[in-house]
Design a protein around this motif. Structure first.
Motif, mmCIF file in Angstrom:
data_model
loop_
_atom_site.group_PDB
_atom_site.id
_atom_site.type_symbol
_atom_site.label_atom_id
_atom_site.label_comp_id
_atom_site.label_asym_id
_atom_site.label_seq_id
_atom_site.Cartn_x
_atom_site.Cartn_y
_atom_site.Cartn_z
ATOM 1 N N ARG A 70 0.824 -1.205 0.000
ATOM 2 C CA ARG A 70 0.000 0.000 0.000
ATOM 3 C C ARG A 70 0.861 1.259 0.000
ATOM 4 N N LYS A 71 1.948 1.231 0.736
ATOM 5 C CA LYS A 71 2.842 2.397 0.763
ATOM 6 C C LYS A 71 3.503 2.603 -0.600
ATOM 7 N N ALA A 74 0.834 4.150 -2.796
ATOM 8 C CA ALA A 74 0.632 5.553 -2.450
ATOM 9 C C ALA A 74 1.788 6.408 -2.958
ATOM 10 N N SER A 75 2.997 5.892 -2.873
ATOM 11 C CA SER A 75 4.168 6.628 -3.377
ATOM 12 C C SER A 75 4.083 6.800 -4.890
ATOM 13 N N ILE A 124 0.587 11.032 2.967
ATOM 14 C CA ILE A 124 1.556 10.445 3.880
ATOM 15 C C ILE A 124 0.951 10.415 5.267
ATOM 16 N N ASP A 125 0.755 9.239 5.792
ATOM 17 C CA ASP A 125 0.207 9.070 7.124
ATOM 18 C C ASP A 125 1.365 8.772 8.066
ATOM 19 N N GLU A 128 1.303 5.810 10.628
ATOM 20 C CA GLU A 128 1.521 4.442 10.184
ATOM 21 C C GLU A 128 2.978 4.122 9.919
ATOM 22 N N MET A 129 3.851 5.127 10.020
ATOM 23 C CA MET A 129 5.260 4.890 9.737
ATOM 24 C C MET A 129 5.849 3.951 10.781
#
Length: 137
Positions: A70-71, A74-75, A124-125, A128-129
């Protein structure tokens, strides 16, 4: 039988191993050893598997993979969005100045992009990092 041995001896003359061959052989051995050391350094610097993953169950690993996927998506979406914004900004700038030239390459940075804008981006959440710095040993 002696003539057969003599012919065999003439056909398979041994190669002379002189100083030049000796150093070429040593050079190849050292280069191979250097290559192995470089591989070990890269594996230590950029490991492909952390020890913390050994304790995870299959479902936890799948969840981790889903988060990473998912990241990545999103990127990629953010990259595409920034490219289209940059292209539209360049097009509108060229139309406003009256110069209808070709659009500049996509890898040129947009004047609007900055690090502070990246922190305020809704894509960017930060909550969640995940910190993976402890995995590097």
């Amino acid at each position: 039988m002696l003539t057969k041995y003599e012919q065999q001896k003439i056909e398979t003359t041994p190669k002379k191993f002189d100083v030049k061959d000796y150093f070429a052989n040593k050079k190849n051995m050292v280069e191979a050893e250097i290559l192995n050391v470089h591989k070990k350094i890269v594996m230590n610097k950029y490991p492909t598997w952390g020890q913390c993953f050994n304790d995870l169950e299959m479902e936890q690993l799948r969840g981790f993979i889903d988060i990473v996927d998912r990241k990545i998506q999103a990127s990629n979406q953010r990259i595409n969005m920034l490219k289209t914004i940059q292209q539209s900004d360049q097009t509108s700038f060229m139309q406003n100045t009256g110069q209808m030239q070709s659009v500049a390459p996509e890898n040129v940075a947009s004047p609007q992009s900055s690090q502070t804008d990246d922190l305020m981006n809704p894509f960017i959440d930060i909550t969640e990092m995940i910190n993976f710095s402890d995995l590097m040993e």
